[in-house]
Motif scaffolding. Structure first.
Motif, PDB file in Angstrom:
ATOM      1  N   UNK A 236     -11.068  16.442  -0.466  1.00 13.08           N
ATOM      2  CA  UNK A 236      -9.676  16.182  -0.456  1.00 13.08           C
ATOM      3  C   UNK A 236      -9.311  16.411   1.253  1.00 13.08           C
ATOM      4  N   UNK A 237      -8.595  15.343   1.695  1.00 10.10           N
ATOM      5  CA  UNK A 237      -7.903  15.248   2.892  1.00 10.10           C
ATOM      6  C   UNK A 237      -6.468  14.810   2.725  1.00 10.10           C
ATOM      7  N   UNK A 238      -5.479  15.987   2.728  1.00 13.03           N
ATOM      8  CA  UNK A 238      -4.186  15.909   2.267  1.00 13.03           C
ATOM      9  C   UNK A 238      -3.513  14.672   3.530  1.00 13.03           C
ATOM     10  N   UNK A 239      -2.553  13.873   2.972  1.00 11.61           N
ATOM     11  CA  UNK A 239      -2.016  12.966   3.628  1.00 11.61           C
ATOM     12  C   UNK A 239      -0.674  13.677   3.899  1.00 11.61           C
ATOM     13  N   UNK A 240      -0.015  14.050   5.069  1.00 17.73           N
ATOM     14  CA  UNK A 240       1.354  14.806   5.089  1.00 17.73           C
ATOM     15  C   UNK A 240       2.398  13.810   5.572  1.00 17.73           C
ATOM     16  N   UNK A 241       3.597  13.831   4.674  1.00 14.09           N
ATOM     17  CA  UNK A 241       4.741  13.096   5.131  1.00 14.09           C
ATOM     18  C   UNK A 241       5.719  14.144   5.257  1.00 14.09           C
ATOM     19  N   UNK A 242       6.585  13.942   6.778  1.00 14.54           N
ATOM     20  CA  UNK A 242       7.687  14.765   6.644  1.00 14.54           C
ATOM     21  C   UNK A 242       8.944  14.016   5.730  1.00 14.54           C
ATOM     22  N   UNK A 243       9.665  14.745   5.179  1.00 20.35           N
ATOM     23  CA  UNK A 243      10.890  14.230   4.504  1.00 20.35           C
ATOM     24  C   UNK A 243      12.369  14.253   5.121  1.00 20.35           C
ATOM     25  N   UNK A 244      13.096  13.792   4.773  1.00 20.31           N
ATOM     26  CA  UNK A 244      14.424  13.429   5.760  1.00 20.31           C
ATOM     27  C   UNK A 244      15.177  15.010   5.529  1.00 20.31           C
ATOM     28  N   UNK A 245      14.984  15.742   4.370  1.00 21.69           N
ATOM     29  CA  UNK A 245      15.665  16.872   4.042  1.00 21.69           C
ATOM     30  C   UNK A 245      14.808  17.910   4.875  1.00 21.69           C
ATOM     31  N   UNK A 246      13.899  17.913   5.644  1.00 18.28           N
ATOM     32  CA  UNK A 246      13.100  18.710   6.453  1.00 18.28           C
ATOM     33  C   UNK A 246      11.921  19.372   5.585  1.00 18.28           C
ATOM     34  N   UNK A 247      11.574  18.932   4.419  1.00 20.97           N
ATOM     35  CA  UNK A 247      10.635  19.328   3.540  1.00 20.97           C
ATOM     36  C   UNK A 247       9.246  18.572   3.928  1.00 20.97           C
ATOM     37  N   UNK A 248       8.231  18.576   3.247  1.00 19.53           N
ATOM     38  CA  UNK A 248       7.001  17.697   3.490  1.00 19.53           C
ATOM     39  C   UNK A 248       6.554  17.409   2.108  1.00 19.53           C
ATOM     40  N   UNK A 249       5.929  16.421   1.982  1.00 15.34           N
ATOM     41  CA  UNK A 249       5.165  15.701   1.010  1.00 15.34           C
ATOM     42  C   UNK A 249       3.655  15.710   1.298  1.00 15.34           C
ATOM     43  N   UNK A 250       2.698  16.112   0.458  1.00 17.94           N
ATOM     44  CA  UNK A 250       1.410  16.110   0.590  1.00 17.94           C
ATOM     45  C   UNK A 250       0.861  15.276  -0.525  1.00 17.94           C
ATOM     46  N   UNK A 251      -0.051  14.237  -0.108  1.00 13.97           N
ATOM     47  CA  UNK A 251      -0.634  13.457  -1.120  1.00 13.97           C
ATOM     48  C   UNK A 251      -2.163  13.691  -0.901  1.00 13.97           C
ATOM     49  N   UNK A 252      -2.855  14.042  -2.286  1.00 16.74           N
ATOM     50  CA  UNK A 252      -4.235  14.077  -2.445  1.00 16.74           C
ATOM     51  C   UNK A 252      -4.840  13.308  -3.628  1.00 16.74           C
ATOM     52  N   UNK A 253      -6.134  12.854  -3.464  1.00 20.17           N
ATOM     53  CA  UNK A 253      -6.607  12.309  -4.734  1.00 20.17           C
ATOM     54  C   UNK A 253      -6.669  12.719  -5.832  1.00 20.17           C
ATOM     55  N   UNK A 254      -5.953  11.956  -6.959  1.00 19.33           N
ATOM     56  CA  UNK A 254      -5.785  12.283  -8.216  1.00 19.33           C
ATOM     57  C   UNK A 254      -7.328  12.687  -8.717  1.00 19.33           C
ATOM     58  N   UNK A 255      -8.218  12.074  -8.399  1.00 24.07           N
ATOM     59  CA  UNK A 255      -9.523  12.244  -9.233  1.00 24.07           C
ATOM     60  C   UNK A 255     -10.103  13.520  -8.585  1.00 24.07           C
ATOM     61  N   UNK A 256      -9.486  14.514  -7.557  1.00 24.13           N
ATOM     62  CA  UNK A 256      -9.945  15.564  -7.125  1.00 24.13           C
ATOM     63  C   UNK A 256      -9.803  16.803  -8.363  1.00 24.13           C
ATOM     64  N   UNK A 257      -8.953  16.344  -9.114  1.00 24.00           N
ATOM     65  CA  UNK A 257      -8.830  17.261 -10.491  1.00 24.00           C
ATOM     66  C   UNK A 257      -7.588  18.273 -10.235  1.00 24.00           C
ATOM     67  N   UNK A 258      -6.669  18.161  -9.465  1.00 25.12           N
ATOM     68  CA  UNK A 258      -5.787  19.275  -9.183  1.00 25.12           C
ATOM     69  C   UNK A 258      -4.388  19.098  -9.824  1.00 25.12           C
ATOM     70  N   UNK A 259      -4.379  18.331 -11.014  1.00 28.38           N
ATOM     71  CA  UNK A 259      -3.344  18.087 -11.734  1.00 28.38           C
ATOM     72  C   UNK A 259      -2.224  17.456 -10.725  1.00 28.38           C
ATOM     73  N   UNK A 260      -2.550  16.563 -10.174  1.00 26.83           N
ATOM     74  CA  UNK A 260      -1.446  15.758  -9.571  1.00 26.83           C
ATOM     75  C   UNK A 260      -1.933  15.107  -8.365  1.00 26.83           C
ATOM     76  N   UNK A 261      -1.037  14.295  -7.680  1.00 29.64           N
ATOM     77  CA  UNK A 261      -1.410  13.470  -6.350  1.00 29.64           C
ATOM     78  C   UNK A 261      -0.452  13.853  -5.405  1.00 29.64           C
ATOM     79  N   UNK A 262       0.824  14.038  -5.612  1.00 25.60           N
ATOM     80  CA  UNK A 262       1.651  14.281  -4.663  1.00 25.60           C
ATOM     81  C   UNK A 262       2.595  15.425  -4.982  1.00 25.60           C
ATOM     82  N   UNK A 263       2.636  16.339  -4.057  1.00 28.35           N
ATOM     83  CA  UNK A 263       3.034  17.662  -3.950  1.00 28.35           C
ATOM     84  C   UNK A 263       4.314  17.602  -2.874  1.00 28.35           C
TER      85      UNK A 263
END
Length: 268
Positions: A236-263
């Protein structure tokens, strides 16, 4: 390769983290430590014992007298597991090692004579190799099962290539924080740790949350070990995106088995 890419690669440090599990009447429990608030990395957070590899870990891994059986693993993989054993001892006082020629982890009575060396080891006054030689021990690398592999996102000031290793804690080893890098320690269920984070009692890093969530679904330490032995680890190498509201979005591989892909995260 760009200069920035080169800098990020150089900053990446290999690390080992050990998830010490035990089964109790109420279900699985895991040993966790609370980091000192003045520690630079994960200050104040509740985490699993672990840390970066030392040169000494590679020395031990390459020494057939200290690691007589590598179980078919390459030296780098052995060094990662040696680091896991060393860091677990430094941060919890639990020593995953056997006497030469023995199949059993050393008993608590023998550990009591070795445990005072934790401070000297942490201060660099004695090496882990010296401790193993002086007490005729070999690290129990075969008991550490790969569970997860996380790499810190690029452009972070400190980056780690962290291997999460699963093992059962020896029944008679108590476990206690070192009072230096960590200021508290406790055995608790994965659900208790997650609920504590929700209530604000604990601060948990994102990888810790995801791995606790996975453990909580597995139910018991025995089931977790069976799962780890049978399931390939997805890096898992998270891809980080900054959101317009100041938050962050982390994307991880779904196949890693962590119940999701985007947090997504808001606020701090």
């Amino acid at each position: 390769m760009s200069a920035q890419g080169s800098d990020n690669k150089k900053a990446l440090r290999t690390a080992a983290t050990v998830l010490l599990l035990r089964d109790r009447s109420g279900g699985m429990e895991i040993f966790m430590v609370q980091r000192h608030h003045e520690i630079e990395f994960a200050s104040g957070a509740l985490v699993f014992p672990g840390g970066s590899l030392d040169p000494d870990d590679h020395v031990i891994a390459a020494d057939a007298a200290l690691v007589p059986d590598r179980f078919g693993l390459d030296v780098e993989t052995v060094a990662i597991r040696v680091a896991g054993v060393r860091e677990t001892f430094e941060e919890s006082g639990i020593l995953l090692a056997r006497g030469k020629g023995s199949s059993a982890i050393i008993p608590a009575a023998q550990l009591a004579d070795i445990e005072p060396l934790r401070v000297a080891l942490d201060e660099g006054k004695i090496s882990f190799a010296d401790i193993l030689r002086q007490h005729a021990l070999t690290p129990a690398i075969d008991l550490l099962v790969p569970f997860a592999h996380w790499i810190t996102p690029v452009n972070m000031p400190k980056r780690f290539d962290t291997h999460f290793l699963l093992t059962l804690a020896p029944d008679d080893h108590v476990g206690k924080h070192d009072g230096r890098e960590s200021v508290d320690s406790l055995w608790l269920s994965p659900r208790e740790a997650l609920d504590g984070a929700e209530s604000g009692r604990f601060t948990l890093p994102f990888p810790t949350v995801r791995n606790l969530t996975k453990l909580d679904k597995l139910g018991t330490a025995k089931a977790a070990l069976e799962f780890a032995r049978a399931t390939p680890v997805v890096t898992v190498l998270p891809e980080v995106t900054k959101l317009e509201d100041g938050g962050r979005q982390l994307r991880i591989p779904r196949e890693a088995g962590y119940d999701g892909e985007v947090f997504e995260f808001r606020g701090r």
